[in-house]
Design a protein around this motif. Structure first.
Motif, PDB file in Angstrom:
ATOM      1  N   HIS A 159      -0.764   6.718  16.936  1.00 28.81           N
ATOM      2  CA  HIS A 159      -1.853   6.687  15.963  1.00 28.81           C
ATOM      3  C   HIS A 159      -1.638   5.537  14.977  1.00 28.81           C
ATOM      4  O   HIS A 159      -0.527   5.055  14.795  1.00 28.81           O
ATOM      5  N   LYS A 160      -2.727   5.118  14.355  1.00 23.28           N
ATOM      6  CA  LYS A 160      -2.678   4.013  13.392  1.00 23.28           C
ATOM      7  C   LYS A 160      -3.467   4.382  12.147  1.00 23.28           C
ATOM      8  O   LYS A 160      -4.322   5.273  12.169  1.00 23.28           O
ATOM      9  N   VAL A 161      -3.186   3.676  11.057  1.00 21.24           N
ATOM     10  CA  VAL A 161      -3.973   3.842   9.845  1.00 21.24           C
ATOM     11  C   VAL A 161      -3.887   2.556   9.029  1.00 21.24           C
ATOM     12  O   VAL A 161      -2.831   1.925   8.948  1.00 21.24           O
ATOM     13  N   GLU A 162      -5.014   2.141   8.477  1.00 23.26           N
ATOM     14  CA  GLU A 162      -5.083   0.973   7.607  1.00 23.26           C
ATOM     15  C   GLU A 162      -4.877   1.443   6.173  1.00 23.26           C
ATOM     16  O   GLU A 162      -5.554   2.363   5.707  1.00 23.26           O
ATOM     17  N   MET A 163      -3.941   0.818   5.480  1.00 25.71           N
ATOM     18  CA  MET A 163      -3.604   1.248   4.126  1.00 25.71           C
ATOM     19  C   MET A 163      -3.810   0.126   3.110  1.00 25.71           C
ATOM     20  O   MET A 163      -3.574  -1.048   3.419  1.00 25.71           O
ATOM     21  N   ASP A 164      -4.227   0.508   1.916  1.00 24.60           N
ATOM     22  CA  ASP A 164      -4.281  -0.438   0.807  1.00 24.60           C
ATOM     23  C   ASP A 164      -2.871  -0.611   0.237  1.00 24.60           C
ATOM     24  O   ASP A 164      -2.166   0.374   0.003  1.00 24.60           O
ATOM     25  N   ILE A 165      -2.477  -1.854   0.022  1.00 23.40           N
ATOM     26  CA  ILE A 165      -1.174  -2.131  -0.577  1.00 23.40           C
ATOM     27  C   ILE A 165      -1.311  -2.081  -2.091  1.00 23.40           C
ATOM     28  O   ILE A 165      -2.177  -2.734  -2.667  1.00 23.40           O
ATOM     29  N   GLN A 166      -0.463  -1.288  -2.725  1.00 22.14           N
ATOM     30  CA  GLN A 166      -0.473  -1.182  -4.176  1.00 22.14           C
ATOM     31  C   GLN A 166       0.323  -2.348  -4.777  1.00 22.14           C
ATOM     32  O   GLN A 166       1.211  -2.908  -4.136  1.00 22.14           O
ATOM     33  N   THR A 167       0.011  -2.715  -5.988  1.00 17.26           N
ATOM     34  CA  THR A 167       0.767  -3.776  -6.650  1.00 17.26           C
ATOM     35  C   THR A 167       2.210  -3.320  -6.859  1.00 17.26           C
ATOM     36  O   THR A 167       2.494  -2.113  -6.907  1.00 17.26           O
ATOM     37  N   GLN A 168       3.093  -4.280  -6.979  1.00 20.10           N
ATOM     38  CA  GLN A 168       4.489  -3.940  -7.175  1.00 20.10           C
ATOM     39  C   GLN A 168       4.688  -3.182  -8.487  1.00 20.10           C
ATOM     40  O   GLN A 168       5.495  -2.246  -8.561  1.00 20.10           O
ATOM     41  N   ARG A 169       3.934  -3.549  -9.485  1.00 18.33           N
ATOM     42  CA  ARG A 169       4.042  -2.861 -10.769  1.00 18.33           C
ATOM     43  C   ARG A 169       3.642  -1.396 -10.643  1.00 18.33           C
ATOM     44  O   ARG A 169       4.335  -0.505 -11.134  1.00 18.33           O
ATOM     45  N   LYS A 170       2.523  -1.157  -9.943  1.00 17.76           N
ATOM     46  CA  LYS A 170       2.059   0.219  -9.768  1.00 17.76           C
ATOM     47  C   LYS A 170       3.047   1.014  -8.916  1.00 17.76           C
ATOM     48  O   LYS A 170       3.279   2.198  -9.152  1.00 17.76           O
ATOM     49  N   CYS A 171       3.622   0.342  -7.944  1.00 13.22           N
ATOM     50  CA  CYS A 171       4.613   0.993  -7.082  1.00 13.22           C
ATOM     51  C   CYS A 171       5.776   1.530  -7.909  1.00 13.22           C
ATOM     52  O   CYS A 171       6.164   2.694  -7.793  1.00 13.22           O
TER      53      CYS A 171
END
Length: 260
Positions: free
Chosen positions: A171-183
Protein backbone atom coordinates in the motif's frame (compact mmCIF):
# COMPACT_ATOMS: atom_id res chain seq x y z
CA UNK A 1 -41.17 -3.93 10.31
CA UNK A 2 -42.36 -0.33 10.44
CA UNK A 3 -41.12 2.52 8.26
CA UNK A 4 -38.94 4.07 10.98
CA UNK A 5 -37.14 0.77 11.68
CA UNK A 6 -36.60 0.13 7.97
CA UNK A 7 -35.20 3.62 7.46
CA UNK A 8 -32.86 3.25 10.46
CA UNK A 9 -31.54 -0.10 9.25
CA UNK A 10 -31.01 1.30 5.75
CA UNK A 11 -29.09 4.28 7.13
CA UNK A 12 -26.89 2.05 9.30
CA UNK A 13 -26.25 -0.21 6.33
CA UNK A 14 -25.13 2.73 4.19
CA UNK A 15 -22.90 4.00 7.00
CA UNK A 16 -20.99 0.73 7.35
CA UNK A 17 -20.85 0.23 3.60
CA UNK A 18 -19.18 3.63 3.27
CA UNK A 19 -16.71 2.79 6.01
CA UNK A 20 -15.86 -0.53 4.39
CA UNK A 21 -15.45 1.05 0.98
CA UNK A 22 -12.93 3.57 2.27
CA UNK A 23 -11.08 1.47 4.84
CA UNK A 24 -9.06 -1.06 2.86
CA UNK A 25 -5.85 0.95 2.80
CA UNK A 26 -2.58 1.82 4.56
CA UNK A 27 -3.80 4.38 7.07
CA UNK A 28 -5.17 6.98 4.66
CA UNK A 29 -3.76 5.41 1.48
CA UNK A 30 -4.50 2.74 -1.13
CA UNK A 31 -3.11 -0.45 -2.64
CA UNK A 32 -0.61 -0.13 -5.48
CA UNK A 33 -0.45 -1.80 -8.88
CA UNK A 34 2.09 -4.64 -9.13
CA UNK A 35 5.65 -3.25 -9.31
CA UNK A 36 4.38 0.34 -9.31
CA UNK A 37 7.07 1.22 -6.76
CA UNK A 38 9.99 -0.97 -7.87
CA UNK A 39 12.54 0.24 -5.31
CA UNK A 40 10.55 -0.93 -2.27
CA UNK A 41 11.48 -4.27 -0.71
CA UNK A 42 10.15 -6.51 2.02
CA UNK A 43 12.68 -7.17 4.77
CA UNK A 44 11.92 -10.56 6.29
CA UNK A 45 13.03 -12.56 9.30
CA UNK A 46 12.55 -16.30 9.07
CA UNK A 47 10.47 -15.76 5.94
CA UNK A 48 8.04 -13.39 7.69
CA UNK A 49 7.72 -9.71 6.73
CA UNK A 50 8.98 -7.39 9.46
CA UNK A 51 9.83 -4.10 7.72
CA UNK A 52 10.22 -2.23 4.48
CA UNK A 53 13.38 -1.05 2.78
CA UNK A 54 14.69 0.70 -0.33
CA UNK A 55 17.14 -0.53 -2.97
CA UNK A 56 20.17 1.77 -3.29
CA UNK A 57 22.07 -0.34 -5.82
CA UNK A 58 22.48 -3.96 -6.95
CA UNK A 59 24.03 -4.92 -3.63
CA UNK A 60 22.49 -2.79 -0.91
CA UNK A 61 19.16 -2.00 0.74
CA UNK A 62 18.62 0.82 3.24
CA UNK A 63 16.21 0.20 6.11
CA UNK A 64 15.76 1.09 9.79
CA UNK A 65 18.18 -0.31 12.35
CA UNK A 66 15.32 -1.27 14.65
CA UNK A 67 14.18 -3.73 11.98
CA UNK A 68 17.29 -5.86 12.30
CA UNK A 69 18.48 -5.42 15.88
CA UNK A 70 16.71 -8.57 17.08
CA UNK A 71 16.03 -10.31 13.76
CA UNK A 72 17.59 -13.55 12.56
CA UNK A 73 17.75 -15.36 9.23
CA UNK A 74 17.29 -12.09 7.33
CA UNK A 75 16.20 -12.05 3.70
CA UNK A 76 15.13 -9.27 1.36
CA UNK A 77 12.46 -9.69 -1.31
CA UNK A 78 12.48 -7.24 -4.22
CA UNK A 79 9.77 -7.06 -6.88
CA UNK A 80 7.25 -8.05 -4.22
CA UNK A 81 3.56 -7.10 -4.40
CA UNK A 82 1.46 -9.67 -2.54
CA UNK A 83 3.30 -11.39 0.29
CA UNK A 84 1.15 -14.50 -0.09
CA UNK A 85 1.14 -14.76 -3.88
CA UNK A 86 4.32 -15.08 -5.96
CA UNK A 87 3.91 -13.82 -9.52
CA UNK A 88 7.38 -14.68 -10.78
CA UNK A 89 8.81 -11.15 -10.53
CA UNK A 90 10.17 -11.52 -7.01
CA UNK A 91 13.89 -11.59 -6.32
CA UNK A 92 14.61 -13.11 -2.93
CA UNK A 93 18.08 -12.55 -1.50
CA UNK A 94 19.77 -13.64 1.70
CA UNK A 95 21.40 -10.88 3.70
CA UNK A 96 25.16 -11.39 3.78
CA UNK A 97 26.04 -8.42 5.98
CA UNK A 98 24.24 -5.92 8.21
CA UNK A 99 25.74 -2.46 8.78
CA UNK A 100 23.93 -0.65 11.60
CA UNK A 101 24.72 3.00 12.28
CA UNK A 102 27.35 3.13 15.00
CA UNK A 103 25.39 5.63 17.12
CA UNK A 104 21.99 4.00 16.80
CA UNK A 105 20.01 3.61 19.98
CA UNK A 106 16.38 2.90 20.68
CA UNK A 107 14.35 4.14 23.61
CA UNK A 108 11.99 1.21 23.98
CA UNK A 109 9.75 3.10 26.40
CA UNK A 110 8.98 5.61 23.64
CA UNK A 111 9.50 3.05 20.84
CA UNK A 112 11.85 5.18 18.77
CA UNK A 113 15.44 6.27 18.86
CA UNK A 114 18.15 8.13 16.97
CA UNK A 115 20.35 7.32 13.96
CA UNK A 116 17.88 4.57 13.07
CA UNK A 117 19.53 3.34 9.87
CA UNK A 118 20.96 0.04 8.64
CA UNK A 119 22.40 -1.06 5.32
CA UNK A 120 21.77 -4.64 4.24
CA UNK A 121 24.24 -6.19 1.81
CA UNK A 122 22.66 -9.02 -0.17
CA UNK A 123 24.50 -12.25 -0.88
CA UNK A 124 23.65 -12.10 -4.59
CA UNK A 125 23.20 -8.86 -6.55
CA UNK A 126 19.72 -7.84 -7.67
CA UNK A 127 18.96 -7.96 -11.36
CA UNK A 128 17.72 -4.42 -11.97
CA UNK A 129 14.85 -4.03 -14.47
CA UNK A 130 11.51 -2.24 -14.76
CA UNK A 131 10.14 -4.25 -11.81
CA UNK A 132 13.17 -4.07 -9.54
CA UNK A 133 15.08 -0.79 -9.54
CA UNK A 134 17.08 1.50 -7.28
CA UNK A 135 16.10 4.84 -5.79
CA UNK A 136 18.32 7.92 -5.85
CA UNK A 137 19.92 9.45 -2.78
CA UNK A 138 19.58 13.23 -2.22
CA UNK A 139 22.19 15.28 -4.05
CA UNK A 140 22.76 17.81 -1.28
CA UNK A 141 23.60 17.19 2.36
CA UNK A 142 21.44 18.55 5.17
CA UNK A 143 18.57 19.52 2.85
CA UNK A 144 15.17 19.38 4.57
CA UNK A 145 12.48 18.51 2.00
CA UNK A 146 9.21 20.37 1.44
CA UNK A 147 5.89 19.69 -0.23
CA UNK A 148 4.54 16.15 -0.38
CA UNK A 149 6.19 12.73 -0.44
CA UNK A 150 5.18 9.12 -0.93
CA UNK A 151 5.61 6.28 1.52
CA UNK A 152 4.69 2.65 1.03
CA UNK A 153 4.71 -0.63 2.92
CA UNK A 154 3.05 -3.84 3.94
CA UNK A 155 2.14 -2.54 7.39
CA UNK A 156 -1.32 -2.72 8.89
CA UNK A 157 -4.04 -0.79 7.07
CA UNK A 158 -7.13 1.06 8.23
CA UNK A 159 -9.99 -1.35 8.91
CA UNK A 160 -13.61 -1.02 9.94
CA UNK A 161 -14.06 1.90 12.35
CA UNK A 162 -10.38 2.71 11.83
CA UNK A 163 -9.08 -0.39 13.63
CA UNK A 164 -5.80 -1.44 11.92
CA UNK A 165 -5.77 -4.86 10.25
CA UNK A 166 -3.21 -7.01 8.47
CA UNK A 167 -2.64 -6.84 4.71
CA UNK A 168 -0.54 -8.87 2.26
CA UNK A 169 -0.60 -6.27 -0.55
CA UNK A 170 1.73 -3.30 -0.82
CA UNK A 171 0.00 0.00 0.00
CA UNK A 172 1.02 3.63 -0.52
CA UNK A 173 0.06 7.02 0.83
CA UNK A 174 0.99 10.58 -0.15
CA UNK A 175 1.89 12.69 2.87
CA UNK A 176 2.37 16.39 3.48
CA UNK A 177 5.82 17.15 4.88
CA UNK A 178 5.69 19.32 7.98
CA UNK A 179 8.25 22.07 8.53
CA UNK A 180 11.21 21.19 10.67
CA UNK A 181 10.11 23.72 13.25
CA UNK A 182 6.64 22.20 13.50
CA UNK A 183 8.17 18.74 13.69
CA UNK A 184 10.24 19.67 16.73
CA UNK A 185 7.31 21.54 18.32
CA UNK A 186 4.92 18.62 17.88
CA UNK A 187 7.32 16.22 19.53
CA UNK A 188 8.23 18.77 22.20
CA UNK A 189 11.25 17.47 24.12
CA UNK A 190 10.80 13.84 23.09
CA UNK A 191 13.24 14.12 20.20
CA UNK A 192 16.57 15.80 20.74
CA UNK A 193 17.87 16.00 17.19
CA UNK A 194 17.02 17.78 13.95
CA UNK A 195 17.74 14.64 11.97
CA UNK A 196 14.07 13.73 11.56
CA UNK A 197 11.40 14.55 9.00
CA UNK A 198 7.76 14.74 10.11
CA UNK A 199 5.06 13.93 7.60
CA UNK A 200 1.43 12.87 7.47
CA UNK A 201 -1.62 13.63 9.57
CA UNK A 202 -4.10 11.92 11.87
CA UNK A 203 -5.67 10.29 8.80
CA UNK A 204 -2.40 9.43 7.03
CA UNK A 205 -0.22 7.30 9.24
CA UNK A 206 2.47 4.66 9.30
CA UNK A 207 1.66 1.41 11.02
CA UNK A 208 3.33 -1.82 12.14
CA UNK A 209 5.31 -3.26 9.24
CA UNK A 210 5.85 0.09 7.48
CA UNK A 211 8.99 0.99 9.45
CA UNK A 212 12.14 0.97 7.35
CA UNK A 213 10.23 1.91 4.23
CA UNK A 214 10.85 4.98 2.07
CA UNK A 215 9.71 8.56 2.11
CA UNK A 216 10.23 9.41 -1.55
CA UNK A 217 9.80 12.40 -3.82
CA UNK A 218 9.73 12.45 -7.61
CA UNK A 219 8.46 10.19 -10.36
CA UNK A 220 9.03 6.43 -10.48
CA UNK A 221 12.26 6.49 -12.52
CA UNK A 222 13.65 9.64 -10.89
CA UNK A 223 12.49 9.17 -7.32
CA UNK A 224 14.70 10.44 -4.49
CA UNK A 225 14.84 8.85 -1.04
CA UNK A 226 14.41 11.73 1.42
CA UNK A 227 13.47 9.71 4.50
CA UNK A 228 13.40 6.27 6.12
CA UNK A 229 10.37 5.43 8.26
CA UNK A 230 11.32 5.08 11.92
CA UNK A 231 8.07 5.61 13.85
CA UNK A 232 4.34 5.78 13.17
CA UNK A 233 1.49 6.22 15.66
CA UNK A 234 -0.73 3.70 13.82
CA UNK A 235 -3.98 3.41 15.80
CA UNK A 236 -2.90 5.80 18.54
CA UNK A 237 -5.62 8.21 19.65
CA UNK A 238 -3.07 10.85 20.63
CA UNK A 239 -1.70 11.51 17.15
CA UNK A 240 1.78 12.77 16.57
CA UNK A 241 3.44 13.15 13.20
CA UNK A 242 5.05 10.13 11.59
CA UNK A 243 8.81 10.22 12.00
CA UNK A 244 11.30 9.57 9.21
CA UNK A 245 15.08 9.65 9.43
CA UNK A 246 16.32 12.52 7.24
CA UNK A 247 18.51 10.76 4.68
CA UNK A 248 20.38 13.91 3.59
CA UNK A 249 21.88 14.11 7.09
CA UNK A 250 23.54 10.72 6.59
CA UNK A 251 24.93 10.86 3.06
CA UNK A 252 28.54 10.65 4.23
CA UNK A 253 27.81 7.60 6.37
CA UNK A 254 25.79 5.86 3.65
CA UNK A 255 28.36 6.46 0.91
CA UNK A 256 31.23 5.36 3.17
CA UNK A 257 29.48 2.08 3.98
CA UNK A 258 28.54 1.46 0.34
CA UNK A 259 32.19 1.69 -0.64
CA UNK A 260 33.49 -0.68 2.05
Amino acid sequence: MNLISSTLLFTISLFFSEIAANSVRIIGGSSVKPNEIPFVVSVQSGGVHVCGGSILNENYVLTAARCVEESEDLTVVAGEHNLEDDDGNEQKREVAEVKVHEYYYRNKDKDFGAHDLALLKVAEPFELNDRVSKINLPEKKDTYPAGTALTAGWGKVGGILGIPRETDVLHKVEMDIQTQRKCLEDWDDEISTNRYICAGSASKRLCEGDVGGPLAQGNKDEATLVGVATYGPCGSLGFKNNLFVQVSKYLDWINEKLEE
